[in-house]
Design an enzyme around this catalytic site. Sequence first.
Site, PDB file in Angstrom:
ATOM      1  N   ASP A 123      41.247 -34.343  42.032  1.00  0.00           N
ATOM      2  CA  ASP A 123      41.515 -34.622  43.450  1.00  0.00           C
ATOM      3  C   ASP A 123      40.236 -34.816  44.262  1.00  0.00           C
ATOM      4  OD1 ASP A 123      44.210 -34.097  42.781  1.00  0.00           O
ATOM      5  OD2 ASP A 123      43.860 -31.964  43.079  1.00  0.00           O
TER       6      ASP A 123
ATOM      7  N   LYS B 227      38.932 -39.924  43.608  1.00  0.00           N
ATOM      8  CA  LYS B 227      38.658 -41.015  42.651  1.00  0.00           C
ATOM      9  C   LYS B 227      39.374 -42.299  43.053  1.00  0.00           C
ATOM     10  CE  LYS B 227      39.894 -38.468  39.102  1.00  0.00           C
ATOM     11  NZ  LYS B 227      39.791 -37.100  39.605  1.00  0.00           N
TER      12      LYS B 227
ATOM     13  N   GLY C  51      47.124 -38.356  40.376  1.00  0.00           N
ATOM     14  CA  GLY C  51      47.674 -39.013  41.560  1.00  0.00           C
ATOM     15  C   GLY C  51      46.507 -39.550  42.349  1.00  0.00           C
ATOM     16  N   HIS C  52      46.319 -40.861  42.332  1.00  0.00           N
ATOM     17  CA  HIS C  52      45.157 -41.446  42.997  1.00  0.00           C
ATOM     18  C   HIS C  52      45.615 -42.180  44.250  1.00  0.00           C
ATOM     19  CE1 HIS C  52      42.882 -41.349  38.902  1.00  0.00           C
ATOM     20  NE2 HIS C  52      43.031 -40.180  39.448  1.00  0.00           N
TER      21      HIS C  52
ATOM     22  N   THR D 257      51.535 -29.704  36.137  1.00  0.00           N
ATOM     23  CA  THR D 257      52.261 -30.632  37.009  1.00  0.00           C
ATOM     24  C   THR D 257      53.689 -30.850  36.506  1.00  0.00           C
ATOM     25  OG1 THR D 257      51.458 -32.494  35.713  1.00  0.00           O
ATOM     26  CG2 THR D 257      50.147 -31.870  37.630  1.00  0.00           C
TER      27      THR D 257
ATOM     28  N   GLN E 211      41.741 -36.312  36.490  1.00  0.00           N
ATOM     29  CA  GLN E 211      41.435 -34.892  36.707  1.00  0.00           C
ATOM     30  C   GLN E 211      39.911 -34.708  36.871  1.00  0.00           C
ATOM     31  OE1 GLN E 211      43.718 -35.494  33.782  1.00  0.00           O
ATOM     32  NE2 GLN E 211      45.228 -35.619  35.388  1.00  0.00           N
TER      33      GLN E 211
ATOM     34  N   PRO F 141      50.385 -27.204  47.810  1.00  0.00           N
ATOM     35  CA  PRO F 141      49.168 -26.982  48.605  1.00  0.00           C
ATOM     36  C   PRO F 141      48.018 -26.632  47.663  1.00  0.00           C
ATOM     37  CG  PRO F 141      50.765 -25.202  48.944  1.00  0.00           C
ATOM     38  CD  PRO F 141      51.425 -26.207  48.060  1.00  0.00           C
TER      39      PRO F 141
ATOM     40  N   LEU G  20      33.227 -36.192  53.476  1.00  0.00           N
ATOM     41  CA  LEU G  20      32.176 -35.572  54.288  1.00  0.00           C
ATOM     42  C   LEU G  20      32.670 -35.355  55.721  1.00  0.00           C
ATOM     43  CD1 LEU G  20      29.311 -34.691  53.675  1.00  0.00           C
ATOM     44  CD2 LEU G  20      28.513 -36.951  54.294  1.00  0.00           C
TER      45      LEU G  20
HETATM   46  P1  IMP Z   1      48.863 -30.607  33.319  1.00  0.00           P
HETATM   47  O1  IMP Z   1      47.779 -31.639  33.251  1.00  0.00           O
HETATM   48  O2  IMP Z   1      50.078 -31.081  34.075  1.00  0.00           O
HETATM   49  O3  IMP Z   1      49.191 -30.047  31.980  1.00  0.00           O
HETATM   50  O4  IMP Z   1      48.304 -29.378  34.186  1.00  0.00           O
HETATM   51  C1  IMP Z   1      47.252 -28.538  33.725  1.00  0.00           C
HETATM   52  C2  IMP Z   1      46.336 -28.124  34.883  1.00  0.00           C
HETATM   53  O5  IMP Z   1      45.644 -29.289  35.363  1.00  0.00           O
HETATM   54  C3  IMP Z   1      47.068 -27.550  36.097  1.00  0.00           C
HETATM   55  O6  IMP Z   1      46.219 -26.589  36.698  1.00  0.00           O
HETATM   56  C4  IMP Z   1      47.211 -28.729  37.023  1.00  0.00           C
HETATM   57  O7  IMP Z   1      47.344 -28.348  38.377  1.00  0.00           O
HETATM   58  C5  IMP Z   1      45.893 -29.441  36.767  1.00  0.00           C
HETATM   59  N1  IMP Z   1      45.947 -30.888  37.036  1.00  0.00           N
HETATM   60  C6  IMP Z   1      46.483 -31.842  36.255  1.00  0.00           C
HETATM   61  N2  IMP Z   1      46.329 -33.049  36.824  1.00  0.00           N
HETATM   62  C7  IMP Z   1      45.674 -32.851  37.980  1.00  0.00           C
HETATM   63  C8  IMP Z   1      45.186 -33.722  39.002  1.00  0.00           C
HETATM   64  O8  IMP Z   1      45.308 -34.951  38.942  1.00  0.00           O
HETATM   65  N3  IMP Z   1      44.546 -33.121  40.034  1.00  0.00           N
HETATM   66  C9  IMP Z   1      44.352 -31.773  40.099  1.00  0.00           C
HETATM   67  N4  IMP Z   1      44.774 -30.932  39.179  1.00  0.00           N
HETATM   68  C10 IMP Z   1      45.428 -31.459  38.115  1.00  0.00           C
END
Ligand code: IMP
Length: 429
Positions: A13, A16, A40-41, A130, A226, A306, A334
């Site tokens: 987050d 990107k 999620g971009h 997620t 990520q 959140p 910023l």
């Molecule tokens: P998973 O990728 O759904 O298996 O989640 C594993 C961990 O990665 C969890 O803590 C999610 O919140 C985190 N995570 C996965 N994708 C994102 C992202 O795009 N942004 C922030 N955290 C993510």
Amino acid sequence: MSTLVVVGAQWGDEGKGKVVDALASRADLVARYAGGNNAGHTLVLGDRKIVTHLIPSGCAYPGTLCVLGAGMVIDPEVFHAEVAALQRGGMLQQGELRVSLDAHVIFSFHRRLDGLREDLGRGSAKIGTTRRGIGPAYEAKAGRRGIRVRDLFQPARVSALLELNRDRLDPELISLGGPSAGVDVAAEAARAAGWAQSLRPLACDVGALVDDAIRSGQRVLIEGAQGALLDLDHGTYPYVTSSTTLAGGACAGLGIGPMAIKKVWGITKAYATRVGAGPFPSRVDGELGDLLRREGGEFGATTGRPRDCGWLDLPALRYAARTNGLSGLCVTKLDVLAAMPEAWICAAYEGGVAPGADELDQARPVLERLRDWGDPRLVERVKLARRLVDLPPPVRDYLDRIVEFTGVPLALVSVGASREQTIFLEEAF
Ligand code: IMP
């Protein structure tokens, strides 16, 4: 050779979507190499906001080829819905999208298992994922029972693999979710047959495609998902995602060699956020944390959750710079930090804890307050800045501190959500 990899240097987050969108206008090809629709971009195009989960954020430019690599896990239902929505918006025209034959497919039982483990699992089984089935799909891949895009074109093979998955997963699915939670081989096979039809025209050897593009001098932009601290090997294990989020993964996840990469840019917000479980030493609770969340709109683009908010963690950022081999830093949001009445930075951890990912669990932050912060005019000056020299001195000092600590020069600074609010300090290609 003009290949740039852009990766998240925190917990995901980092912005990107905006950075890749800003760079994609100059790219011929934009590729993703890992993860799936856990990402999620967010792109802000004029008064329109678009969130992509699977398709690379470069999709907004006509003529840019968008590519999904072998290292990804693809949920075909989400993929088709996203492509249709983008096409309705005039994007992703004929021939602008390709999917690797070797990418793995997410089925409904992967999603179900992910959700059931989060709801009913114990201890470190609860990662705060997620719930998109990402972990179970990568487990199947490592267990040599995954179903790839290329398998979809052989129905007998799909059924055999589904039976294998049913035998492996039904005990857990049924114990957590009851008899109807098991794998329904016939229903899944029928769905897979439909996906085969729609994916066939898009599926190809993505490694060869990207390699050809690089060799012929095209500008190739590779987009990570990520962030470094969520990397399966080098992140805050077990509170990580199930794939390689680091720049090194771009090679394996696409099928190209490391010598093909020219630059690696890491994206960091001017502060920090994390969503899901796991260590986050510089988190701030209370009013300041709430204000950061509100000002930054820090709610998951995929799940709406959140995000926890905190100050920029310099040791963690330096760790991300090392593990990615960053050649440039992109600092985003910023303007959000500039809107804070006070701001801090995590300059070290107490007791000299080393800044490796595993140690973050024990780390207590040494926080330093930023000088001359809190002037209400700061935020407007930041938002209007189009060159580094336009930024007010306390903000420039802050950026200098980040560069000095990490040893990575600035490549880009983002001072707001729109495309225009971007200061380029280095050529991408
Ligand atoms: P998973 O990728 O759904 O298996 O989640 C594993 C961990 O990665 C969890 O803590 C999610 O919140 C985190 N995570 C996965 N994708 C994102 C992202 O795009 N942004 C922030 N955290 C993510």
